[in-house]
Design a protein around this motif. Sequence first.
Motif, PDB file in Angstrom:
ATOM      1  N   VAL A  13       0.823  -1.210   0.000  1.00  0.00           N
ATOM      2  CA  VAL A  13       0.000   0.000   0.000  1.00  0.00           C
ATOM      3  C   VAL A  13       0.859   1.262   0.000  1.00  0.00           C
ATOM      4  O   VAL A  13       0.745   2.114  -0.875  1.00  0.00           O
ATOM      5  N   THR A  37      -6.711  -1.122   3.828  1.00  0.00           N
ATOM      6  CA  THR A  37      -6.735  -0.616   2.452  1.00  0.00           C
ATOM      7  C   THR A  37      -6.548  -1.758   1.463  1.00  0.00           C
ATOM      8  O   THR A  37      -7.289  -1.885   0.486  1.00  0.00           O
ATOM      9  N   HIS A  38      -5.557  -2.598   1.715  1.00  0.00           N
ATOM     10  CA  HIS A  38      -5.286  -3.753   0.856  1.00  0.00           C
ATOM     11  C   HIS A  38      -6.490  -4.678   0.790  1.00  0.00           C
ATOM     12  O   HIS A  38      -6.890  -5.112  -0.294  1.00  0.00           O
ATOM     13  N   ASP A  41      -9.220  -3.091  -1.353  1.00  0.00           N
ATOM     14  CA  ASP A  41      -8.873  -3.151  -2.777  1.00  0.00           C
ATOM     15  C   ASP A  41      -9.045  -4.566  -3.309  1.00  0.00           C
ATOM     16  O   ASP A  41      -9.568  -4.772  -4.404  1.00  0.00           O
ATOM     17  N   SER A  42      -8.607  -5.543  -2.540  1.00  0.00           N
ATOM     18  CA  SER A  42      -8.719  -6.941  -2.950  1.00  0.00           C
ATOM     19  C   SER A  42     -10.179  -7.356  -3.081  1.00  0.00           C
ATOM     20  O   SER A  42     -10.546  -8.069  -4.007  1.00  0.00           O
ATOM     21  N   LEU A  45     -11.631  -5.898  -6.310  1.00  0.00           N
ATOM     22  CA  LEU A  45     -11.172  -6.647  -7.480  1.00  0.00           C
ATOM     23  C   LEU A  45     -11.862  -8.006  -7.550  1.00  0.00           C
ATOM     24  O   LEU A  45     -12.331  -8.429  -8.611  1.00  0.00           O
ATOM     25  N   CYS A  86      -9.273  -0.499 -11.175  1.00  0.00           N
ATOM     26  CA  CYS A  86      -9.107  -1.198  -9.898  1.00  0.00           C
ATOM     27  C   CYS A  86      -7.721  -1.833  -9.821  1.00  0.00           C
ATOM     28  O   CYS A  86      -7.045  -1.731  -8.794  1.00  0.00           O
ATOM     29  N   CYS A  87      -7.277  -2.448 -10.912  1.00  0.00           N
ATOM     30  CA  CYS A  87      -5.936  -3.051 -10.939  1.00  0.00           C
ATOM     31  C   CYS A  87      -4.860  -1.983 -10.755  1.00  0.00           C
ATOM     32  O   CYS A  87      -3.918  -2.173  -9.983  1.00  0.00           O
ATOM     33  N   LYS A  89      -5.138   0.909  -9.319  1.00  0.00           N
ATOM     34  CA  LYS A  89      -5.194   1.448  -7.958  1.00  0.00           C
ATOM     35  C   LYS A  89      -4.432   0.545  -6.997  1.00  0.00           C
ATOM     36  O   LYS A  89      -3.775   1.013  -6.068  1.00  0.00           O
ATOM     37  N   ILE A  90      -4.498  -0.760  -7.227  1.00  0.00           N
ATOM     38  CA  ILE A  90      -3.791  -1.712  -6.374  1.00  0.00           C
ATOM     39  C   ILE A  90      -2.296  -1.664  -6.640  1.00  0.00           C
ATOM     40  O   ILE A  90      -1.480  -1.633  -5.717  1.00  0.00           O
ATOM     41  N   PRO A  93      -1.037   2.960  -6.140  1.00  0.00           N
ATOM     42  CA  PRO A  93      -2.022   3.851  -5.524  1.00  0.00           C
ATOM     43  C   PRO A  93      -1.594   5.322  -5.643  1.00  0.00           C
ATOM     44  O   PRO A  93      -0.412   5.628  -5.562  1.00  0.00           O
ATOM     45  N   ASP A  97      -5.098   8.503  -2.309  1.00  0.00           N
ATOM     46  CA  ASP A  97      -5.680   7.287  -1.766  1.00  0.00           C
ATOM     47  C   ASP A  97      -5.008   6.868  -0.487  1.00  0.00           C
ATOM     48  O   ASP A  97      -5.588   6.147   0.321  1.00  0.00           O
TER      49      ASP A  97
END
Length: 99
Positions: A13, A37-38, A41-42, A45, A86-87, A89-90, A93, A97
């Motif tokens: 992150v 956060t992780h 996000d996961s 996705l 989304c990908c 952002k992971i 970031p 964010d």
Amino acid sequence: MASLRCSSVVCVVCLEKPKYRCPACRAPYCSLACFRTHRGDSAALRSLLLNPHLRELIVNLDQGDNKAKLMRDYMQEPLFVEFADCCLKIVEPSRSDES
């Protein structure tokens, strides 16, 4: 994956030195805030990947002969754009964010 003692391993992150690993995917993270956060996000996705239309697009892209043309075409599909965002952002970031 390298152990947490390796200097090249960073939090997924914030890119700081990690202390922990995600129990689900083993991704390194440094704090509870980064883990949350992780995890969020996961989950986003994972939710997108449950869509059969998106999975079909990804398979077609993977198996296609002209991947550049397919990618241009698929970037016109709102669902595929949401997946790509989304990908990204992971993977990378934005600073907004992280706070």
